[in-house]
Design a protein around this motif. Structure first.
Motif, PDB file in Angstrom:
ATOM      1  N   THR A 125      -0.982   7.088   3.422  1.00  0.00           N
ATOM      2  CA  THR A 125      -0.472   6.663   2.125  1.00  0.00           C
ATOM      3  C   THR A 125      -0.606   7.810   1.139  1.00  0.00           C
ATOM      4  O   THR A 125      -1.522   8.638   1.258  1.00  0.00           O
ATOM      5  CB  THR A 125      -1.245   5.443   1.595  1.00  0.00           C
ATOM      6  OG1 THR A 125      -2.611   5.828   1.384  1.00  0.00           O
ATOM      7  CG2 THR A 125      -1.186   4.283   2.579  1.00  0.00           C
ATOM      8  N   PRO A 126       0.297   7.908   0.177  1.00  0.00           N
ATOM      9  CA  PRO A 126       0.199   9.024  -0.795  1.00  0.00           C
ATOM     10  C   PRO A 126      -1.145   9.073  -1.502  1.00  0.00           C
ATOM     11  O   PRO A 126      -1.691  10.148  -1.740  1.00  0.00           O
ATOM     12  CB  PRO A 126       1.343   8.714  -1.770  1.00  0.00           C
ATOM     13  CG  PRO A 126       2.320   7.915  -0.978  1.00  0.00           C
ATOM     14  CD  PRO A 126       1.492   7.085  -0.034  1.00  0.00           C
ATOM     15  N   ARG A 127      -1.713   7.891  -1.822  1.00  0.00           N
ATOM     16  CA  ARG A 127      -2.994   7.874  -2.523  1.00  0.00           C
ATOM     17  C   ARG A 127      -4.107   8.432  -1.648  1.00  0.00           C
ATOM     18  O   ARG A 127      -4.961   9.177  -2.100  1.00  0.00           O
ATOM     19  CB  ARG A 127      -3.325   6.454  -2.973  1.00  0.00           C
ATOM     20  CG  ARG A 127      -2.561   6.019  -4.201  1.00  0.00           C
ATOM     21  CD  ARG A 127      -2.704   4.543  -4.453  1.00  0.00           C
ATOM     22  NE  ARG A 127      -2.022   3.762  -3.427  1.00  0.00           N
ATOM     23  CZ  ARG A 127      -1.935   2.444  -3.430  1.00  0.00           C
ATOM     24  NH1 ARG A 127      -2.506   1.746  -4.388  1.00  0.00           N
ATOM     25  NH2 ARG A 127      -1.285   1.810  -2.478  1.00  0.00           N
ATOM     26  N   ARG A 141       7.188   3.097   0.985  1.00  0.00           N
ATOM     27  CA  ARG A 141       8.214   4.042   1.428  1.00  0.00           C
ATOM     28  C   ARG A 141       8.808   3.512   2.731  1.00  0.00           C
ATOM     29  O   ARG A 141       8.085   3.245   3.687  1.00  0.00           O
ATOM     30  CB  ARG A 141       7.612   5.422   1.649  1.00  0.00           C
ATOM     31  CG  ARG A 141       7.078   6.089   0.382  1.00  0.00           C
ATOM     32  CD  ARG A 141       6.411   7.412   0.716  1.00  0.00           C
ATOM     33  NE  ARG A 141       5.278   7.248   1.626  1.00  0.00           N
ATOM     34  CZ  ARG A 141       4.732   8.226   2.339  1.00  0.00           C
ATOM     35  NH1 ARG A 141       5.237   9.446   2.270  1.00  0.00           N
ATOM     36  NH2 ARG A 141       3.710   7.994   3.131  1.00  0.00           N
ATOM     37  N   ASN A 169       0.814  -1.211   0.000  1.00  0.00           N
ATOM     38  CA  ASN A 169       0.000   0.000   0.000  1.00  0.00           C
ATOM     39  C   ASN A 169       0.848   1.263   0.000  1.00  0.00           C
ATOM     40  O   ASN A 169       0.448   2.293  -0.552  1.00  0.00           O
ATOM     41  CB  ASN A 169      -0.945   0.008   1.197  1.00  0.00           C
ATOM     42  CG  ASN A 169      -2.064  -0.991   1.058  1.00  0.00           C
ATOM     43  OD1 ASN A 169      -2.404  -1.410  -0.054  1.00  0.00           O
ATOM     44  ND2 ASN A 169      -2.647  -1.390   2.177  1.00  0.00           N
ATOM     45  N   ASP A 170       2.027   1.175   0.632  1.00  0.00           N
ATOM     46  CA  ASP A 170       2.908   2.345   0.706  1.00  0.00           C
ATOM     47  C   ASP A 170       4.343   1.862   0.924  1.00  0.00           C
ATOM     48  O   ASP A 170       4.787   1.723   2.055  1.00  0.00           O
ATOM     49  CB  ASP A 170       2.471   3.269   1.844  1.00  0.00           C
ATOM     50  CG  ASP A 170       3.292   4.564   1.885  1.00  0.00           C
ATOM     51  OD1 ASP A 170       4.142   4.756   0.995  1.00  0.00           O
ATOM     52  OD2 ASP A 170       3.070   5.372   2.809  1.00  0.00           O
TER      53      ASP A 170
END
Length: 354
Positions: free
Chosen positions: A341-343, A71, A68-69
């Motif tokens: 998350t960025p989204r 990073r 999902n993320d």
């Protein structure tokens, strides 16, 4: 119509983790009262099998979190926020409240004892068992919280997943090779030498836990073959392979083949009633980190006054209360600090559609 359940409650994961945590508690109650924990195939206690379930589910869900993320800093921040705040509160309560209550040392002597300071190394994910005081008269009276030794192993699993993910080895083209490598390690190392028999003295448990975590992770990357109706062929294959290993007296290998896929399949299923056991909160982590000292305290207070079963029920009730307090007072608030998350962040900033 009744309100829709939140997405995380549409599966059995909360219930599976709760049952696993309670299994660890009940299993420990035997050893803490001098009866010896019941074992499975002479290679694991039932509590040990429950820990295999924990690691399997953790691998599945944490791999999902990475996807999902992916990073690195955000991933590790999420893992620390899930584990560390509740652990910190439990350590402080145990060292600063429980320890003085069960001993007769003056406070000044107690806090200046090297064991007191050393106990806080748990917050750096170092296993520490002892405080200056103990539960005098208990079978394992000097051991304050014997369950926490698995948490550093869990953190190593998180770190390993992050490294493998950051190197790009979780991309689709590398996953078959990763699966073959894990099976090779499982078969090659867990094919036991004689000293590995007997779960009390075995020293390869951390590898088993990490393998279950890794197989749980692979279950995430091979959905829907590992979840729902589509999982039956792979489940049958895993159980058949485990049966062959068991027939060859490789009990540890059999468990590592059986547990991860079965735990993930049950967890991702959605059964009436079972899926709703977590509607009051995810108390499994609190059950795990508070059970051992609560059991020690109840045994210390009541072992000569109440039957074994009554002491167990008191330990379960006390642990459950602390677990609910941990979730509602610490854990769910800490999780609000998780990086978005960025989204999700982009969706929140986007203007609403007419």
């Amino acid at each position: 119509m009744p309100p829709a359940l939140p997405a995380h409650r549409l599966n059995n994961f909360d219930a599976v983790r709760m049952v696993a945590a309670l299994t660890v508690l009940v299993s420990h109650q035997f050893s803490l009262t001098g009866h010896g924990e019941a074992g499975l195939f002479e290679v694991h206690s039932w509590g040990g099998v429950a820990v295999l379930v924990f690691f399997s589910i953790s691998g599945f869900l944490v791999a999902q979190s990475w996807d999902n993320d992916p990073r690195l800093h955000a991933f590790m921040a999420r893992r620390l926020l899930r584990v560390w705040p509740a652990l910190a509160v439990a350590v402080v309560l145990t060292a600063c409240v429980l320890g003085p209550l069960i001993g007769s040392m003056p406070w000044r002597d107690y806090v200046h004892d090297p064991l007191f300071r050393r106990y806080f190394k748990i917050l750096r994910f170092s296993n520490q068992l002892f405080l200056p005081t103990g539960f005098e008269g208990n079978v394992l009276g000097r051991v304050i919280n014997g369950s926490l030794w698995t948490i550093p192993i869990e953190m190593k699993c998180y770190a390993a997943l992050a490294v493998v993910g950051a190197l790009g080895l979780l991309r689709p083209r590398w996953r078959p090779l990763l699966a073959v490598l894990l099976v090779a390690v499982a078969v090659g190392y867990l094919w036991p030498a004689p000293w590995r028999y007997g779960w009390i003295v075995r020293r390869d448990m951390p590898l088993e836990f990490m393998l279950c975590f890794a197989f749980g992770m692979l279950c995430h990357y091979h959905r829907p073959r590992t979840t729902g109706p589509g999982a039956w062929p792979l489940l049958a294959a895993a159980w058949a392979a485990g049966a062959v290993a068991y027939a060859a007296h490789q009990q540890v290998l059999a468990l590592v083949l059986w547990v991860p896929l079965t735990a993930v399949w049950v967890g991702t299923s959605s059964w009436p009633v079972v899926r709703r056991l977590g509607r009051f909160g995810d108390v499994s982590y609190g059950l795990y980190i508070y059970a051992f000292p609560t059991q020690q305290l109840m045994i210390w207070l009541y072992k000569d006054r109440l039957p074994w079963g009554a002491v167990l029920l008191l330990a379960i009730a006390g642990t459950m209360a602390l677990a609910f307090a941990s979730w509602h007072g610490v854990e769910k608030h800490a999780l609000r600090w998780k990086p978005r998350t960025p989204r999700r962040a982009a969706a929140e900033k986007a203007p609403a559609l007419a």
